[in-house]
Write an enzyme that holds these catalytic residues in place. Structure first.
Site, PDB file in Angstrom:
ATOM      1  CB  CYS A  75      -0.891  -0.018   1.232  1.00  0.00           C
ATOM      2  SG  CYS A  75      -1.913   1.427   1.335  1.00  0.00           S
ATOM      3  CG  HIS A 166      -1.892  -1.464  -9.812  1.00  0.00           C
ATOM      4  ND1 HIS A 166      -2.752  -0.656  -9.106  1.00  0.00           N
ATOM      5  CD2 HIS A 166      -0.926  -1.838  -8.938  1.00  0.00           C
ATOM      6  CE1 HIS A 166      -2.323  -0.535  -7.859  1.00  0.00           C
ATOM      7  NE2 HIS A 166      -1.219  -1.252  -7.732  1.00  0.00           N
ATOM      8  CD  GLU A 215      -7.158   1.583  -2.869  1.00  0.00           C
ATOM      9  OE1 GLU A 215      -7.128   0.728  -1.969  1.00  0.00           O
ATOM     10  OE2 GLU A 215      -6.802   2.753  -2.705  1.00  0.00           O
ATOM     11  CB  CYS A 224      -4.444   4.250  -5.734  1.00  0.00           C
ATOM     12  SG  CYS A 224      -3.785   2.601  -5.871  1.00  0.00           S
ATOM     13  N   GLY A 227      -0.995   2.440  -7.351  1.00  0.00           N
ATOM     14  CA  GLY A 227      -1.645   2.663  -8.641  1.00  0.00           C
ATOM     15  C   GLY A 227      -0.988   3.800  -9.411  1.00  0.00           C
TER      16      GLY A 227
HETATM   17  C1  ZDR Z   1      -4.055   1.539  -3.557  1.00  0.00           C
HETATM   18  C2  ZDR Z   1      -3.409   1.537  -2.225  1.00  0.00           C
HETATM   19  N1  ZDR Z   1      -4.269   2.218  -1.313  1.00  0.00           N
HETATM   20  C3  ZDR Z   1      -2.087   2.278  -2.320  1.00  0.00           C
HETATM   21  O1  ZDR Z   1      -2.014   3.453  -1.912  1.00  0.00           O
HETATM   22  O2  ZDR Z   1      -1.142   1.726  -2.857  1.00  0.00           O
HETATM   23  C4  ZDR Z   1      -3.139   0.120  -1.848  1.00  0.00           C
HETATM   24  C5  ZDR Z   1      -4.201  -0.596  -1.066  1.00  0.00           C
HETATM   25  C6  ZDR Z   1      -4.255  -2.044  -1.437  1.00  0.00           C
HETATM   26  C7  ZDR Z   1      -5.190  -2.286  -2.583  1.00  0.00           C
HETATM   27  N2  ZDR Z   1      -6.551  -2.047  -2.203  1.00  0.00           N
HETATM   28  C8  ZDR Z   1      -5.007  -3.755  -3.004  1.00  0.00           C
HETATM   29  O3  ZDR Z   1      -4.023  -4.035  -3.697  1.00  0.00           O
HETATM   30  O4  ZDR Z   1      -5.838  -4.623  -2.676  1.00  0.00           O
END
Ligand code: ZDR
Length: 283
Positions: A75, A166, A215, A224, A227
């Protein structure tokens, strides 16, 4: 359970330091704890729960639970928040840290002003581009601008793993994308055996993109980090952007650099909002 509330560009997290207290649940029940505390009506409210744990071979371990109770590998916004917490409250008075995640060891470097952490630059490691590493079904190779069937039509997708999957879709008008309709369909598309995060990206120029995110395990979020890193890599792979890109998200902007050493560096803010005591029943 004592907790802190942090956000990175509005992507918000409940942060719990397990070095300082026992969690009220163990093992599998972490999923239930994540769902409970992240619930915006019945809990504290967050996109994810970030747990910090002691570990060998790094300064700390970061475990993340999505608001639906699933556990992602990484994350990006959460790791900036964790780094700020560790410096300001967690006894780690060093500008560079090694944080262990399921996606490997990440290296945040603090950007401080007047003794406070304003922003964090994170070495997010190398992107993984092989289809089996995303993971995505189909023949070996990279997934760059490839058709993906959905709803009787098809989308051209690029797939990048930053430890977590992603699915990137470049589009002319990101505001017109029906995110809540397409997001869940792509997240759960059979081509992605571990599901996927979904990013719609509008290229503004070779150094700037706008992006909206659906997400995995959390739905639409304001930002994100992983992302944004994937978007910069995908933009360069498609010849649409340079390797250094500003990614504008609903919650603000992240600076991403896909450097010559093949590592992706993400720079952005982290903010503490409040601290409190969770007194709800754990499970
Ligand atoms: C998108 C995210 N909040 C970040 O900042 O990188 C990561 C959270 C995890 C995401 N929901 C997943 O890969 O399941």
């Amino acid at each position: 359970m004592h907790f802190y509330k942090y956000h990175g560009l509005g992507n918000d997290f409940v942060l719990v330091d397990t070095r300082r207290q026992e969690l009220p649940v163990a093992g599998e029940d972490l999923s239930a704890l994540g769902r409970l505390v992240c619930d915006r009506h019945f809990g504290i409210g967050a996109d994810g729960l970030v747990l910090l744990r002691p570990v060998d071979g790094a300064d700390i371990q970061m475990q993340i639970i999505n608001s639906d109770g699933s556990e992602p590998e990484m994350c990006g916004n959460g790791i900036r928040c964790a780094a700020k917490y560790l410096y300001e409250h967690g006894g780690l008075r060093q500008d560079e840290m090694r944080i262990a995640t399921l996606a490997g060891i990440m290296r945040p470097r603090l950007i401080r002003q007047n003794g406070r952490v304003q922003a964090v630059r994170v070495d997010m490691g190398e992107p993984r581009l092989e289809r089996t590493d995303i993971p995505m079904t189909g023949p070996p190779g990279r997934v760059v601008d490839e058709p993906l069937a959905l709803n009787g039509g098809s989308f051209r997708v690029t797939a990048v793993s930053m430890g977590n999957p992603h699915c990137l879709i470049f589009t002319a008008h990101v505001d017109r994308v029906p995110l809540t309709e397409l997001g869940p369909k792509l997240e759960n598309h059979p081509a992605f055996p571990r599901k996927t995060n979904v990013e719609f990206i509008e290229v503004l120029n070779r150094g700037e993109v706008r992006m909206r995110v659906w997400e995995r395990g959390a739905g639409p979020t304001l930002a994100c980090g992983t992302g944004a890193c994937a978007a910069a890599v995908g933009g360069a792979l498609n010849g649409l952007t340079e390797r250094t890109v500003k990614v504008h998200l609903p919650g603000g902007t992240l600076d991403i650099q896909w450097a010559e050493d093949n590592h992706v560096y993400m720079t952005g803010p982290a903010a503490e909002v409040f601290a409190g005591e969770y007194t709800g029943r754990p499970v």
